[in-house]
Design a protein around this motif. Structure first.
Motif, PDB file in Angstrom:
ATOM      1  N   ALA A 223       0.901  -1.236  -0.022  1.00  0.00           N
ATOM      2  CA  ALA A 223      -0.093  -0.046  -0.021  1.00  0.00           C
ATOM      3  C   ALA A 223       1.065   1.250   0.142  1.00  0.00           C
ATOM      4  CB  ALA A 223      -1.060   0.024   1.196  1.00  0.00           C
ATOM      5  N   LYS A 224       1.918   1.198   0.711  1.00  0.00           N
ATOM      6  CA  LYS A 224       2.930   2.452   0.976  1.00  0.00           C
ATOM      7  C   LYS A 224       3.510   2.515  -0.455  1.00  0.00           C
ATOM      8  CE  LYS A 224       4.336   1.874   5.794  1.00  0.00           C
ATOM      9  NZ  LYS A 224       5.298   1.662   6.664  1.00  0.00           N
ATOM     10  N   LYS A 225       4.016   1.542  -1.261  1.00  0.00           N
ATOM     11  CA  LYS A 225       4.656   1.604  -2.649  1.00  0.00           C
ATOM     12  C   LYS A 225       3.518   2.127  -3.464  1.00  0.00           C
ATOM     13  CE  LYS A 225       7.854  -2.167  -1.666  1.00  0.00           C
ATOM     14  NZ  LYS A 225       8.239  -3.384  -2.071  1.00  0.00           N
ATOM     15  N   VAL A 226       2.352   1.770  -3.426  1.00  0.00           N
ATOM     16  CA  VAL A 226       1.368   2.225  -4.367  1.00  0.00           C
ATOM     17  C   VAL A 226       1.224   3.890  -4.130  1.00  0.00           C
ATOM     18  CG1 VAL A 226      -1.196   2.124  -5.177  1.00  0.00           C
ATOM     19  CG2 VAL A 226       0.202  -0.059  -4.649  1.00  0.00           C
TER      20      VAL A 226
ATOM     21  N   SER B  84       1.926   6.972  -6.689  1.00  0.00           N
ATOM     22  CA  SER B  84       0.810   7.821  -7.109  1.00  0.00           C
ATOM     23  C   SER B  84       1.320   9.354  -6.899  1.00  0.00           C
ATOM     24  CB  SER B  84      -0.413   7.650  -6.180  1.00  0.00           C
ATOM     25  OG  SER B  84      -1.449   8.498  -6.504  1.00  0.00           O
ATOM     26  N   ARG B  85       2.243   9.514  -5.848  1.00  0.00           N
ATOM     27  CA  ARG B  85       2.708  10.871  -5.470  1.00  0.00           C
ATOM     28  C   ARG B  85       3.519  11.189  -6.632  1.00  0.00           C
ATOM     29  NH1 ARG B  85       1.735   9.282   0.018  1.00  0.00           N
ATOM     30  NH2 ARG B  85       4.129   8.797   0.154  1.00  0.00           N
ATOM     31  N   GLU B  86       4.582  10.359  -6.890  1.00  0.00           N
ATOM     32  CA  GLU B  86       5.324  10.561  -7.870  1.00  0.00           C
ATOM     33  C   GLU B  86       4.748  10.990  -9.337  1.00  0.00           C
ATOM     34  OE1 GLU B  86       8.244   7.372  -8.248  1.00  0.00           O
ATOM     35  OE2 GLU B  86       9.001   7.731  -6.106  1.00  0.00           O
ATOM     36  N   VAL B  87       3.486  10.200  -9.754  1.00  0.00           N
ATOM     37  CA  VAL B  87       2.924  10.587 -10.899  1.00  0.00           C
ATOM     38  C   VAL B  87       2.097  11.754 -10.919  1.00  0.00           C
ATOM     39  CG1 VAL B  87       1.167   9.756 -12.598  1.00  0.00           C
ATOM     40  CG2 VAL B  87       2.618   8.105 -11.564  1.00  0.00           C
ATOM     41  N   ASP B  88       1.887  12.463  -9.685  1.00  0.00           N
ATOM     42  CA  ASP B  88       1.071  13.641  -9.356  1.00  0.00           C
ATOM     43  C   ASP B  88       2.013  14.771  -9.778  1.00  0.00           C
ATOM     44  OD1 ASP B  88      -1.226  12.397  -8.701  1.00  0.00           O
ATOM     45  OD2 ASP B  88      -1.076  12.787  -6.607  1.00  0.00           O
ATOM     46  N   LEU B  89       3.039  14.401  -9.482  1.00  0.00           N
ATOM     47  CA  LEU B  89       4.246  15.502  -9.782  1.00  0.00           C
ATOM     48  C   LEU B  89       4.529  15.860 -11.345  1.00  0.00           C
ATOM     49  CD1 LEU B  89       7.000  14.737  -6.877  1.00  0.00           C
ATOM     50  CD2 LEU B  89       5.250  16.487  -7.046  1.00  0.00           C
ATOM     51  N   LEU B  90       4.107  14.583 -11.960  1.00  0.00           N
ATOM     52  CA  LEU B  90       4.449  14.832 -13.474  1.00  0.00           C
ATOM     53  C   LEU B  90       3.147  15.383 -14.242  1.00  0.00           C
ATOM     54  CD1 LEU B  90       5.924  11.407 -14.058  1.00  0.00           C
ATOM     55  CD2 LEU B  90       7.266  13.393 -13.621  1.00  0.00           C
TER      56      LEU B  90
ATOM     57  N   PRO C 159      -3.476  16.663 -11.364  1.00  0.00           N
ATOM     58  CA  PRO C 159      -3.751  15.168 -11.064  1.00  0.00           C
ATOM     59  C   PRO C 159      -5.105  15.087 -10.379  1.00  0.00           C
ATOM     60  CG  PRO C 159      -2.315  16.360  -9.628  1.00  0.00           C
ATOM     61  CD  PRO C 159      -2.528  17.416 -10.798  1.00  0.00           C
ATOM     62  N   SER C 160      -5.529  13.776 -10.633  1.00  0.00           N
ATOM     63  CA  SER C 160      -6.771  13.768  -9.686  1.00  0.00           C
ATOM     64  C   SER C 160      -6.331  13.103  -8.603  1.00  0.00           C
ATOM     65  CB  SER C 160      -7.621  12.663 -10.564  1.00  0.00           C
ATOM     66  OG  SER C 160      -8.230  13.183 -11.928  1.00  0.00           O
ATOM     67  N   PRO C 161      -7.109  13.277  -7.402  1.00  0.00           N
ATOM     68  CA  PRO C 161      -6.766  12.759  -5.947  1.00  0.00           C
ATOM     69  C   PRO C 161      -7.098  11.293  -6.179  1.00  0.00           C
ATOM     70  CG  PRO C 161      -8.931  13.779  -5.939  1.00  0.00           C
ATOM     71  CD  PRO C 161      -8.392  14.141  -7.518  1.00  0.00           C
ATOM     72  N   VAL C 162      -6.044  10.441  -5.402  1.00  0.00           N
ATOM     73  CA  VAL C 162      -6.305   9.173  -5.170  1.00  0.00           C
ATOM     74  C   VAL C 162      -6.488   8.795  -3.640  1.00  0.00           C
ATOM     75  CG1 VAL C 162      -5.159   6.899  -5.119  1.00  0.00           C
ATOM     76  CG2 VAL C 162      -4.742   8.576  -6.961  1.00  0.00           C
ATOM     77  N   ASN C 163      -7.708   8.256  -3.493  1.00  0.00           N
ATOM     78  CA  ASN C 163      -8.106   7.942  -1.955  1.00  0.00           C
ATOM     79  C   ASN C 163      -7.708   6.515  -1.677  1.00  0.00           C
ATOM     80  OD1 ASN C 163     -10.097   6.256  -3.196  1.00  0.00           O
ATOM     81  ND2 ASN C 163     -11.624   8.021  -3.382  1.00  0.00           N
ATOM     82  N   SER C 164      -8.024   6.188  -0.323  1.00  0.00           N
ATOM     83  CA  SER C 164      -7.863   4.888   0.089  1.00  0.00           C
ATOM     84  C   SER C 164      -8.417   3.705  -0.669  1.00  0.00           C
ATOM     85  CB  SER C 164      -8.061   4.861   1.601  1.00  0.00           C
ATOM     86  OG  SER C 164      -9.571   5.216   1.779  1.00  0.00           O
TER      87      SER C 164
END
Length: 288
Positions: free
Chosen positions: A85-88, A92-98, A102-107
């Motif tokens: 879960a941490k890796k996912v 997700s945060r790394e992709v947001d920077l690109l 970006p759309s928010p990713v929830n739990s």
């Protein structure tokens, strides 16, 4: 023991793990052809299932359909794979920077990732034992059903054998009378044609005809084959192929009887025998 190749049975087993449903059905087939449908939870038992079926059944196209459903009490606890879960989330945060927007990713999105949410493993050993016990019970019912139907098929075949034996006996009794009638008919034709009647030549013709139309051998073989059919019906091993061969032999003798016929009575007897043989053959196709 005569066994049919046609049968059906359905059994169920429920315990703390869940409910197993097993359906067994079969129809006639030259060999044993096993088709197996089963869920992944039971897949580990496939080889054992095939071995058990091969020990109990010899012929037939057999379909086995297995289903498994967990009981509510047996539902597995859900466990989160924290590391994954941490890796996912980090990915997700790394992709947001690109991305510009970006759309928010929830739990929930993270939980949907394959492998993040895991279920406790089933007790597959216990599940396998339950399945094998259920299969043995199903095979007991299945074989019993085959034997019950096989007993009825054996009765039908015995009745046809008795009818054929009577036909063979009747033909044997008729043959002297048939030859006598043919001799009288030949004499009358010669007399009507006003031809000189040579008694020696007439007797020679009668002897030659008797040799050509002698069906004692065919009648004897028919009786021998019928006796063999009755004997085979009492064997405990699979007998379907042996009976099928005997049907061919019986039909061969009935055809020969017809080809030697010089009277409508023996011709009709040949036809009646072939009808009875065909009726038996249709039943034999369903015998293991």
């Amino acid at each position: 023991m005569v066994k049919s190749m046609t049968a059906f049975t359905r059994v169920e087993h429920s315990d703390e793990l869940g409910n197993i449903t097993l359906e067994l059905r079969s129809v006639n087939h030259r060999f044993l052809d096993l088709s197996l449908r089963m869920p992944e939870e039971l897949r580990a038992q496939e080889q054992v299932i095939r071995e058990l079926v091969n020990k109990r059944l010899a012929r037939g196209k057999v379909d086995i359909n297995l289903r498994f459903a967990r009981n509510e009490a047996g539902e597995a606890d859900l466990v989160v794979n924290g590391e994954l879960a941490k890796k996912v989330a980090q990915a997700s945060r790394e992709v947001d920077l690109l991305l510009y927007n970006p759309s928010p990713v929830n739990s929930i999105d993270v939980l949907r990732w394959p492998g993040v949410l895991q279920a406790d493993e089933l007790d597959r050993d216990q599940l396998g034992k339950s399945l094998i016990a259920l299969l043995n019970s199903a095979l007991d019912d299945f074989v019993a059903a085959r034997e019950r139907e096989g007993g009825k098929l054996a009765e039908i075949i015995e009745q046809r054998c008795d009818a054929m034996s009577q036909v063979v006996t009747d033909v044997g009794k008729l043959m002297p009378e048939i030859l006598t009638k043919w001799r009288e008919k030949l004499v009358k034709r010669l007399q009507d044609a006003r031809l000189e009647l040579d008694e020696n030549r007439l007797e020679q013709e009668i002897v030659m005809l008797a040799q050509k139309t002698d069906v004692d051998e065919e009648l004897d073989r028919l009786n021998v084959h019928l006796g063999e059919v009755r004997r085979v019906l009492k064997e405990k091993k699979p007998i379907g192929r042996r009976l099928d061969f005997l049907m061919q032999e019986l039909n061969r003798e009935a055809n020969t009887l017809g080809s030697k016929s010089i009277d409508t009575a023996t011709t009709q007897a040949s036809v009646e025998l072939k009808v009875l043989i065909e009726q038996m053959r249709e039943q034999v196709q369903n015998i293991e």
